[in-house]
Design a protein around this motif. Sequence first.
Motif, mmCIF file in Angstrom:
data_model
loop_
_atom_site.group_PDB
_atom_site.id
_atom_site.type_symbol
_atom_site.label_atom_id
_atom_site.label_comp_id
_atom_site.label_asym_id
_atom_site.label_seq_id
_atom_site.Cartn_x
_atom_site.Cartn_y
_atom_site.Cartn_z
ATOM 1 N N GLY A 72 0.838 -1.185 0.000
ATOM 2 C CA GLY A 72 0.000 0.000 0.000
ATOM 3 C C GLY A 72 0.874 1.236 0.000
ATOM 4 O O GLY A 72 2.108 1.150 0.008
ATOM 5 N N PHE A 73 0.241 2.397 0.014
ATOM 6 C CA PHE A 73 0.993 3.647 -0.046
ATOM 7 C C PHE A 73 1.763 3.840 1.254
ATOM 8 O O PHE A 73 1.176 3.971 2.330
ATOM 9 N N TRP A 74 3.079 3.879 1.153
ATOM 10 C CA TRP A 74 3.939 3.919 2.345
ATOM 11 C C TRP A 74 3.685 5.155 3.200
ATOM 12 O O TRP A 74 3.746 5.084 4.429
ATOM 13 N N LEU A 75 3.371 6.305 2.563
ATOM 14 C CA LEU A 75 3.180 7.521 3.338
ATOM 15 C C LEU A 75 1.944 7.429 4.224
ATOM 16 O O LEU A 75 1.956 7.885 5.374
ATOM 17 N N CYS A 296 6.652 0.060 0.081
ATOM 18 C CA CYS A 296 5.200 -0.079 0.013
ATOM 19 C C CYS A 296 4.698 -1.285 0.794
ATOM 20 O O CYS A 296 3.491 -1.409 1.034
ATOM 21 N N TYR A 297 5.595 -2.162 1.187
ATOM 22 C CA TYR A 297 5.220 -3.364 1.928
ATOM 23 C C TYR A 297 5.391 -3.145 3.428
ATOM 24 O O TYR A 297 6.303 -2.437 3.866
ATOM 25 N N ALA A 298 4.541 -3.777 4.197
ATOM 26 C CA ALA A 298 4.639 -3.673 5.657
ATOM 27 C C ALA A 298 5.977 -4.194 6.151
ATOM 28 O O ALA A 298 6.540 -3.673 7.123
ATOM 29 N N GLU A 299 6.499 -5.224 5.488
ATOM 30 C CA GLU A 299 7.816 -5.778 5.798
ATOM 31 C C GLU A 299 8.678 -5.614 4.555
ATOM 32 O O GLU A 299 8.724 -6.504 3.696
ATOM 33 N N PRO A 300 9.360 -4.490 4.409
ATOM 34 C CA PRO A 300 10.104 -4.203 3.161
ATOM 35 C C PRO A 300 11.096 -5.288 2.780
ATOM 36 O O PRO A 300 11.321 -5.537 1.586
ATOM 37 N N ASP A 301 11.687 -5.969 3.758
ATOM 38 C CA ASP A 301 12.688 -6.987 3.462
ATOM 39 C C ASP A 301 12.090 -8.196 2.746
ATOM 40 O O ASP A 301 12.828 -8.971 2.118
ATOM 41 N N THR A 302 10.776 -8.368 2.856
ATOM 42 C CA THR A 302 10.125 -9.513 2.216
ATOM 43 C C THR A 302 9.511 -9.150 0.865
ATOM 44 O O THR A 302 8.934 -10.009 0.205
ATOM 45 N N ALA A 303 9.632 -7.907 0.453
ATOM 46 C CA ALA A 303 9.009 -7.458 -0.786
ATOM 47 C C ALA A 303 9.711 -8.058 -1.996
ATOM 48 O O ALA A 303 10.929 -8.252 -1.993
ATOM 49 N N PRO A 304 8.953 -8.334 -3.053
ATOM 50 C CA PRO A 304 9.604 -8.783 -4.290
ATOM 51 C C PRO A 304 10.429 -7.647 -4.875
ATOM 52 O O PRO A 304 10.097 -6.472 -4.685
ATOM 53 N N PRO A 305 11.526 -7.955 -5.567
ATOM 54 C CA PRO A 305 12.340 -6.886 -6.142
ATOM 55 C C PRO A 305 11.562 -6.133 -7.219
ATOM 56 O O PRO A 305 11.026 -6.732 -8.153
ATOM 57 N N GLY A 306 11.462 -4.833 -7.056
ATOM 58 C CA GLY A 306 10.679 -4.066 -8.020
ATOM 59 C C GLY A 306 10.902 -2.580 -7.897
ATOM 60 O O GLY A 306 11.528 -2.094 -6.945
ATOM 61 N N LEU A 307 10.386 -1.857 -8.868
ATOM 62 C CA LEU A 307 10.521 -0.406 -8.948
ATOM 63 C C LEU A 307 9.181 0.216 -9.305
ATOM 64 O O LEU A 307 8.324 -0.426 -9.927
ATOM 65 N N ILE A 308 9.004 1.463 -8.915
ATOM 66 C CA ILE A 308 7.864 2.274 -9.347
ATOM 67 C C ILE A 308 8.407 3.355 -10.277
ATOM 68 O O ILE A 308 9.283 4.136 -9.887
ATOM 69 N N LEU A 309 7.906 3.387 -11.503
ATOM 70 C CA LEU A 309 8.402 4.310 -12.525
ATOM 71 C C LEU A 309 7.295 5.271 -12.922
ATOM 72 O O LEU A 309 6.298 4.875 -13.542
ATOM 73 N N GLY A 310 7.435 6.526 -12.578
ATOM 74 C CA GLY A 310 6.463 7.535 -12.971
ATOM 75 C C GLY A 310 6.785 8.089 -14.350
ATOM 76 O O GLY A 310 7.954 8.232 -14.716
ATOM 77 N N TYR A 311 5.740 8.395 -15.134
ATOM 78 C CA TYR A 311 5.967 8.901 -16.484
ATOM 79 C C TYR A 311 5.250 10.206 -16.792
ATOM 80 O O TYR A 311 5.380 10.763 -17.884
ATOM 81 N N ALA A 312 4.493 10.745 -15.846
ATOM 82 C CA ALA A 312 3.657 11.903 -16.149
ATOM 83 C C ALA A 312 4.461 13.152 -16.453
ATOM 84 O O ALA A 312 4.065 13.968 -17.300
ATOM 85 N N ASN A 313 5.591 13.324 -15.792
ATOM 86 C CA ASN A 313 6.325 14.585 -15.879
ATOM 87 C C ASN A 313 7.571 14.470 -16.751
ATOM 88 O O ASN A 313 8.553 15.187 -16.543
ATOM 89 N N LEU A 314 7.536 13.556 -17.728
ATOM 90 C CA LEU A 314 8.679 13.327 -18.608
ATOM 91 C C LEU A 314 8.246 13.372 -20.062
ATOM 92 O O LEU A 314 7.110 13.017 -20.393
ATOM 93 N N THR A 315 9.158 13.770 -20.940
ATOM 94 C CA THR A 315 8.902 13.665 -22.374
ATOM 95 C C THR A 315 9.145 12.226 -22.810
ATOM 96 O O THR A 315 9.801 11.441 -22.117
ATOM 97 N N GLU A 316 8.649 11.900 -23.995
ATOM 98 C CA GLU A 316 8.835 10.543 -24.495
ATOM 99 C C GLU A 316 10.305 10.237 -24.744
ATOM 100 O O GLU A 316 10.764 9.109 -24.538
ATOM 101 N N SER A 317 11.079 11.223 -25.176
ATOM 102 C CA SER A 317 12.508 10.999 -25.386
ATOM 103 C C SER A 317 13.230 10.786 -24.061
ATOM 104 O O SER A 317 14.153 9.957 -23.977
ATOM 105 N N GLN A 318 12.831 11.500 -23.021
ATOM 106 C CA GLN A 318 13.422 11.283 -21.702
ATOM 107 C C GLN A 318 13.099 9.884 -21.183
ATOM 108 O O GLN A 318 13.949 9.216 -20.578
ATOM 109 N N ILE A 319 11.876 9.443 -21.413
ATOM 110 C CA ILE A 319 11.476 8.097 -20.993
ATOM 111 C C ILE A 319 12.323 7.049 -21.698
ATOM 112 O O ILE A 319 12.872 6.127 -21.069
ATOM 113 N N ALA A 320 12.454 7.185 -23.013
ATOM 114 C CA ALA A 320 13.222 6.202 -23.778
ATOM 115 C C ALA A 320 14.675 6.158 -23.325
ATOM 116 O O ALA A 320 15.251 5.072 -23.145
ATOM 117 N N ARG A 321 15.281 7.321 -23.139
ATOM 118 C CA ARG A 321 16.683 7.375 -22.736
ATOM 119 C C ARG A 321 16.858 6.832 -21.312
ATOM 120 O O ARG A 321 17.795 6.075 -21.029
#
Length: 336
Positions: A72-75, A296-321
Amino acid sequence: MRQGLAEIESSEFGYVAAHGLRAARHAVADYLRRTRGVVADPRRIVLCSGATQAVALLAQCLDGPLAMEDPGFWLHRMVLRHNGIDPLHVPVDEDGIDVDALTACDATTVVTTPAHQSPTGVVLSAPRRTELLEWAQPGRLIIEDDYDAEYRYDRAPIGALQGVAPDRVVYIGSTSKTLAPGLRIGWMVLPAHLIARVRTAKSLADTGSSVMDQIAFSQFLTSGAYDRHLRQMRRRYLSRRNALLAALSRHLPRAEVLGAAAGVHLTVRFPAGFPIEELTRRATELRIRLEPLGPCYAEPDTAPPGLILGYANLTESQIARGVEMLGQAARGLGAA
């Protein structure tokens, strides 16, 4: 703001409505009824400083154990703990929150993101929606954080739970994803039994949100400009999302992508055992901004390896690079 100021009385600038200006609450109510199917009585609306303050205020007004989604949302988890609540943790699967697990715990309140689960992007399935509403019998409460509901690309809109059971659901929304987090504009639609307590908590917290911001936002809503803005941004974000999906498919083909149907971010999960901390460190050195999934997990050490990637504030060329560089870093760690 100029248009709104021309229509408001000077008395509205006093300490008169900690829960929000009447005009602003009516504007928000009309918008929520029209777009989200919310049963929105302006008298039951409290305007606040984003969804985060809404969660903090509710934490001060609720009795009994509270549960939230895991992940869930960590904040929000931090805010609840700061207010003396250590939330129970209910797992999430491909159909959304596990209502059987919720029923098995002692919670009388649950915080959930049914329209677009944070952070996985899962939509609460129709059977689970029914089960969750049945769980919320008298004495129990659902806090519905309508996270990212405005931005959807590959699926039809899903109405708010609150529209089905307004006396068992607190509805929360904000402009943090639609306009900007720094505006700190949010709202709650409350069941009748919580109105007085939440209004008091808001009054004691800050005596009310900025009148000038409320004036401008209500004018933005009633003029139709907010709807036009959302239509425009949906088109832009769809293109950026597609650019991110294409880049991930090319440069990180082994990664599993979640949450593509809506929202302004993608969650990317790597195979078990992948050294996500090292990838995050390398990404920071390369000036690639991302968030690890672990917090985002209650027990961060048990979380699957992963990332959150935001794209709203980027150009398409920035995303690709950026994804190309991320892929190079991942390959250096043995991930093809």
